[in-house]
Design an enzyme around this catalytic site. Structure first.
Site, PDB file in Angstrom:
ATOM      1  N   PHE A 123      -0.968   4.737  11.238  1.00  0.00           N
ATOM      2  CA  PHE A 123       0.276   3.670  11.507  1.00  0.00           C
ATOM      3  C   PHE A 123       1.262   3.111  10.491  1.00  0.00           C
ATOM      4  O   PHE A 123       1.119   2.865   8.991  1.00  0.00           O
ATOM      5  CB  PHE A 123      -1.037   2.991  10.603  1.00  0.00           C
ATOM      6  N   LEU A 125       2.529   0.078   8.823  1.00  0.00           N
ATOM      7  CA  LEU A 125       3.086  -1.180   8.106  1.00  0.00           C
ATOM      8  C   LEU A 125       3.890  -0.805   7.163  1.00  0.00           C
ATOM      9  O   LEU A 125       4.872  -2.835   7.101  1.00  0.00           O
ATOM     10  CB  LEU A 125       1.329  -1.929   7.970  1.00  0.00           C
ATOM     11  N   GLY A 131       4.604  -4.352   1.196  1.00  0.00           N
ATOM     12  CA  GLY A 131       3.348  -3.963   0.886  1.00  0.00           C
ATOM     13  C   GLY A 131       2.434  -4.505   1.175  1.00  0.00           C
ATOM     14  O   GLY A 131       1.813  -5.118   2.585  1.00  0.00           O
ATOM     15  N   TRP A 156       4.946   5.105   2.757  1.00  0.00           N
ATOM     16  CA  TRP A 156       3.978   5.471   2.169  1.00  0.00           C
ATOM     17  C   TRP A 156       3.034   6.090   3.505  1.00  0.00           C
ATOM     18  O   TRP A 156       2.313   5.552   3.848  1.00  0.00           O
ATOM     19  CB  TRP A 156       2.749   4.676   1.707  1.00  0.00           C
ATOM     20  N   ARG A 268     -26.264  23.784 -16.638  1.00  0.00           N
ATOM     21  CA  ARG A 268     -25.660  23.878 -17.724  1.00  0.00           C
ATOM     22  C   ARG A 268     -26.679  23.750 -19.174  1.00  0.00           C
ATOM     23  O   ARG A 268     -27.501  22.667 -18.734  1.00  0.00           O
ATOM     24  CB  ARG A 268     -24.721  22.653 -18.065  1.00  0.00           C
ATOM     25  N   GLY A 340     -14.961  20.392 -21.001  1.00  0.00           N
ATOM     26  CA  GLY A 340     -14.265  21.599 -20.607  1.00  0.00           C
ATOM     27  C   GLY A 340     -13.395  21.103 -18.922  1.00  0.00           C
ATOM     28  O   GLY A 340     -12.434  21.466 -18.573  1.00  0.00           O
ATOM     29  N   GLU A 363      -4.780   0.708   1.948  1.00  0.00           N
ATOM     30  CA  GLU A 363      -5.736  -0.036   3.346  1.00  0.00           C
ATOM     31  C   GLU A 363      -5.483  -1.449   2.341  1.00  0.00           C
ATOM     32  O   GLU A 363      -6.717  -2.245   2.645  1.00  0.00           O
ATOM     33  CB  GLU A 363      -6.322   0.101   3.793  1.00  0.00           C
ATOM     34  N   GLY A 364      -4.974  -2.223   1.617  1.00  0.00           N
ATOM     35  CA  GLY A 364      -5.560  -2.992   1.146  1.00  0.00           C
ATOM     36  C   GLY A 364      -5.693  -2.921  -0.203  1.00  0.00           C
ATOM     37  O   GLY A 364      -6.754  -2.498  -0.247  1.00  0.00           O
ATOM     38  N   SER A 366      -7.261  -3.295  -4.429  1.00  0.00           N
ATOM     39  CA  SER A 366      -7.921  -4.269  -5.020  1.00  0.00           C
ATOM     40  C   SER A 366      -8.053  -5.290  -4.952  1.00  0.00           C
ATOM     41  O   SER A 366      -9.088  -6.477  -4.726  1.00  0.00           O
ATOM     42  CB  SER A 366      -8.516  -3.662  -6.331  1.00  0.00           C
TER      43      SER A 366
HETATM   44  N1  CAA Z   1      -8.382 -10.748  11.552  1.00  0.00           N
HETATM   45  C1  CAA Z   1      -7.158 -11.610  12.281  1.00  0.00           C
HETATM   46  N2  CAA Z   1      -6.377 -12.697  11.732  1.00  0.00           N
HETATM   47  C2  CAA Z   1      -5.966 -12.451  10.569  1.00  0.00           C
HETATM   48  C3  CAA Z   1      -6.721 -11.869   9.172  1.00  0.00           C
HETATM   49  C4  CAA Z   1      -7.520 -11.198  10.253  1.00  0.00           C
HETATM   50  N3  CAA Z   1      -9.004  -9.840   9.492  1.00  0.00           N
HETATM   51  N4  CAA Z   1      -6.274 -12.130   8.435  1.00  0.00           N
HETATM   52  C5  CAA Z   1      -5.486 -12.364   8.579  1.00  0.00           C
HETATM   53  N5  CAA Z   1      -5.573 -13.580   9.657  1.00  0.00           N
HETATM   54  C6  CAA Z   1      -3.910 -14.116  10.362  1.00  0.00           C
HETATM   55  C7  CAA Z   1      -3.667 -15.551   9.442  1.00  0.00           C
HETATM   56  O1  CAA Z   1      -5.239 -16.238  10.854  1.00  0.00           O
HETATM   57  C8  CAA Z   1      -3.059 -15.976   9.618  1.00  0.00           C
HETATM   58  O2  CAA Z   1      -2.492 -16.375  11.491  1.00  0.00           O
HETATM   59  P1  CAA Z   1      -2.167 -17.665  11.824  1.00  0.00           P
HETATM   60  O3  CAA Z   1      -0.752 -18.042  10.761  1.00  0.00           O
HETATM   61  O4  CAA Z   1      -2.486 -17.374  13.341  1.00  0.00           O
HETATM   62  O5  CAA Z   1      -3.529 -18.494  11.037  1.00  0.00           O
HETATM   63  C9  CAA Z   1      -2.009 -14.366   9.595  1.00  0.00           C
HETATM   64  O6  CAA Z   1      -2.801 -13.058   9.140  1.00  0.00           O
HETATM   65  C10 CAA Z   1      -1.384 -14.264   8.118  1.00  0.00           C
HETATM   66  O7  CAA Z   1      -2.263 -14.375   7.887  1.00  0.00           O
HETATM   67  P2  CAA Z   1      -2.194 -14.975   5.607  1.00  0.00           P
HETATM   68  O8  CAA Z   1      -1.042 -16.893   5.999  1.00  0.00           O
HETATM   69  O9  CAA Z   1      -3.564 -15.038   6.118  1.00  0.00           O
HETATM   70  O10 CAA Z   1      -0.745 -14.507   5.613  1.00  0.00           O
HETATM   71  P3  CAA Z   1      -0.649 -13.699   3.949  1.00  0.00           P
HETATM   72  O11 CAA Z   1       0.431 -13.744   3.572  1.00  0.00           O
HETATM   73  O12 CAA Z   1      -0.800 -14.858   2.826  1.00  0.00           O
HETATM   74  O13 CAA Z   1      -1.943 -12.837   3.822  1.00  0.00           O
HETATM   75  C11 CAA Z   1      -2.537 -10.733   3.196  1.00  0.00           C
HETATM   76  C12 CAA Z   1      -2.215 -11.661   4.337  1.00  0.00           C
HETATM   77  C13 CAA Z   1      -4.279 -11.188   3.792  1.00  0.00           C
HETATM   78  C14 CAA Z   1      -2.155 -10.532   1.518  1.00  0.00           C
HETATM   79  C15 CAA Z   1      -1.819  -9.319   3.932  1.00  0.00           C
HETATM   80  O14 CAA Z   1      -0.741  -9.301   4.223  1.00  0.00           O
HETATM   81  C16 CAA Z   1      -2.443  -7.989   3.821  1.00  0.00           C
HETATM   82  O15 CAA Z   1      -3.679  -7.690   4.355  1.00  0.00           O
HETATM   83  N6  CAA Z   1      -2.111  -7.513   3.519  1.00  0.00           N
HETATM   84  C17 CAA Z   1      -2.047  -5.755   2.597  1.00  0.00           C
HETATM   85  C18 CAA Z   1      -1.334  -4.857   3.805  1.00  0.00           C
HETATM   86  C19 CAA Z   1      -2.608  -3.598   2.960  1.00  0.00           C
HETATM   87  O16 CAA Z   1      -3.623  -3.332   4.128  1.00  0.00           O
HETATM   88  N7  CAA Z   1      -1.877  -2.590   3.960  1.00  0.00           N
HETATM   89  C20 CAA Z   1      -2.471  -1.510   3.900  1.00  0.00           C
HETATM   90  C21 CAA Z   1      -1.379  -0.565   4.495  1.00  0.00           C
HETATM   91  S1  CAA Z   1      -1.720   0.526   6.092  1.00  0.00           S
HETATM   92  C22 CAA Z   1      -2.127   1.917   5.022  1.00  0.00           C
HETATM   93  O17 CAA Z   1      -2.884   1.801   4.004  1.00  0.00           O
HETATM   94  C23 CAA Z   1      -2.378   3.039   6.474  1.00  0.00           C
HETATM   95  C24 CAA Z   1      -2.908   4.274   5.549  1.00  0.00           C
HETATM   96  O18 CAA Z   1      -2.583   5.290   4.777  1.00  0.00           O
HETATM   97  C25 CAA Z   1      -4.301   5.243   4.429  1.00  0.00           C
END
Ligand code: CAA
Length: 389
Positions: A123, A125, A131, A156, A268, A340, A363-364, A366
């Site tokens: 995936f 992103l 990030g 990543w 232990r 230890g 995946e986001g 904390s």
């Molecule tokens: N379901 C549907 N739509 C959603 C949603 C959800 N859960 N969350 C947000 N949205 C939509 C919003 O409704 C908005 O759409 P509209 O403008 O049409 O209303 C749009 O998404 C943008 O949302 P925000 O305005 O809230 O955007 P933001 O920039 O302020 O914040 C955020 C968004 C929640 C911080 C987001 O950027 C985020 O989740 N960031 C973290 C990214 C992440 O988790 N990365 C992980 C990478 S993958 C990974 O790690 C895999 C691995 O290797 C294990």
């Protein structure tokens, strides 16, 4: 919420536990030390049905519920988190994303090979400058009529090196900001796709994390998931489910560390008795167990909400936040109980402590979970978790 697991859930939990405790455990320290990709172990997991657990049988999966998947993730994560992160990305991000939102043609083409574990998905992103701030996508997928032309760099990427299918999130129309983003399936063998060196990580060391570069990569438009501009919403929706997977990983890490510490504390002896007979250790075990139990309720509940068609974004963010925080606490205490011995690889707890850290990041982070939770609270004006989705 039903606290009694059904036959199928119990069977899957046992199968995952047996596999983890008898098979995955073999060589896990060496794989971690040498960053050896667990190819054979992942193949076995595919054969056992762990790679497409929620994929419907007509597409080659086992069609199980989210709770079964959580139970399996938990058991695998007690032992090998390089395998469980691959399993989590495969099930929650790649398979579920395709099954829920891709065209019938794409589902039939890709789900069977993913569900069998023959193909591992990734995936894509995150980027060097996108990030946590995921809307700032710099990778472009320009519309060229019958195909997209993809350029950019993803960072990543779990399963980036050995994955056989990429779900790429990219910007098609910058003027539309996040409404101009698309999710596109890309074969990593396509001309113009290259990968960087494997990252040398603190934990989950044998999973393949790397940078992926795209230079003028041509992909048919039919590989797009959903309508034009649906890519960011797709990523957010898929990540809500993914966070249940990572929360179960964190829960498993904590549970694994607890089991090791509890056994060690029984065996232990100090001052003439097992160390679990000293109140200072017994209380540590009690604190660890209470936190694990609380996290368990949150993770299982998030899965239950999803399985019952309820809104689960907030519950999954809460579960991931809490389970990953307690995984840090529990693994650190487990090392402490081992003294230890806990600081050397042979006793497994130091690896779990290192693995726990990433669950607070991927995946986001904390901090991102707190953004999701607090925005939900403000939007709904009160705590209303059980509305139908
Ligand atoms: N379901 C549907 N739509 C959603 C949603 C959800 N859960 N969350 C947000 N949205 C939509 C919003 O409704 C908005 O759409 P509209 O403008 O049409 O209303 C749009 O998404 C943008 O949302 P925000 O305005 O809230 O955007 P933001 O920039 O302020 O914040 C955020 C968004 C929640 C911080 C987001 O950027 C985020 O989740 N960031 C973290 C990214 C992440 O988790 N990365 C992980 C990478 S993958 C990974 O790690 C895999 C691995 O290797 C294990």
């Amino acid at each position: 919420m039903n606290f009694i697991f059904n036959e199928e859930q119990l069977m899957i939990q046992k199968a995952a536990r047996d596999f983890a405790q008898n098979e995955l455990i073999k060589g896990v320290i060496e794989r971690d030390t040498n960053k050896t990709y667990p190819r054979e172990q992942l193949k076995q997991m595919g054969e056992l049905g762990f790679m497409g657990m929620m994929v419907q049988p007509e597409y080659g999966g086992t069609g199980m519920d989210t709770l079964s998947y959580v139970l399996a993730m938990e058991e695998i994560s007690k032992v090998d988190n390089s395998c469980s992160v691959t399993m989590s990305v495969q099930n929650s991000l790649v398979c579920s994303g395709i099954q829920s939102f891709a065209s019938e043609v794409l589902k039939q083409k890709y789900l069977p090979m993913l569900a069998s574990g023959d193909t591992i998905g990734a995936f894509l992103l995150s980027e060097p400058e996108a990030g946590s701030d995921a809307t700032s996508q710099r990778t472009t997928a320009l519309d060229k009529g019958d195909h997209y032309l993809i350029n950019g760099t993803k960072n990543w990427i779990s399963n980036g090196k050995y994955g056989g299918l990429y779900v790429v999130i990219a910007q098609t129309d910058p003027e539309k900001a996040h409404h101009g983003i698309n999710a596109i399936l890309v074969d990593p063998k396509t001309e113009g796709v290259t990968t960087g060196e494997l990252e040398d990580k603190l934990g989950i060391r044998s999973s393949d994390t790397c940078t992926v570069m795209f230079q003028d990569v041509k992909v048919p438009k039919s590989n797009r998931i959903g309508e034009d501009g649906f890519g960011f919403k797709f990523a957010m929706k898929v990540l809500s489910g993914g966070r249940i997977g990572i929360a179960s990983q964190a829960l498993g890490i904590a549970g694994g560390a607890y089991e090791l510490a509890s056994r060690y504390a029984q065996e232990r002896l100090t001052f003439g008795k097992p160390i679990n007979q000293h109140q200072v250790i017994a209380f540590k075990l009690a604190d660890m167990a209470v936190k694990i139990e609380a996290a368990k309720m949150m993770v299982y509940r998030a899965a239950w909400l999803k399985d019952n068609g309820m809104v689960y974004d907030q519950a999954s963010a809460m579960a991931k936040l809490y389970a990953s925080e307690i995984a840090q606490f529990v693994t650190t205490e487990a090392v402490q109980i081992h003294g230890g011995y806990g600081y050397v690889k042979e006793y497994h707890v130091e690896r779990l402590m290192r693995d726990a850290k990433i669950t607070q990041i991927y995946e986001g982070t904390s901090e991102i979970q707190k953004i999701v939770i607090s925005r939900n609270l403000i939007k709904n004006n009160l705590y209303l978790p059980n509305s139908k989705s």
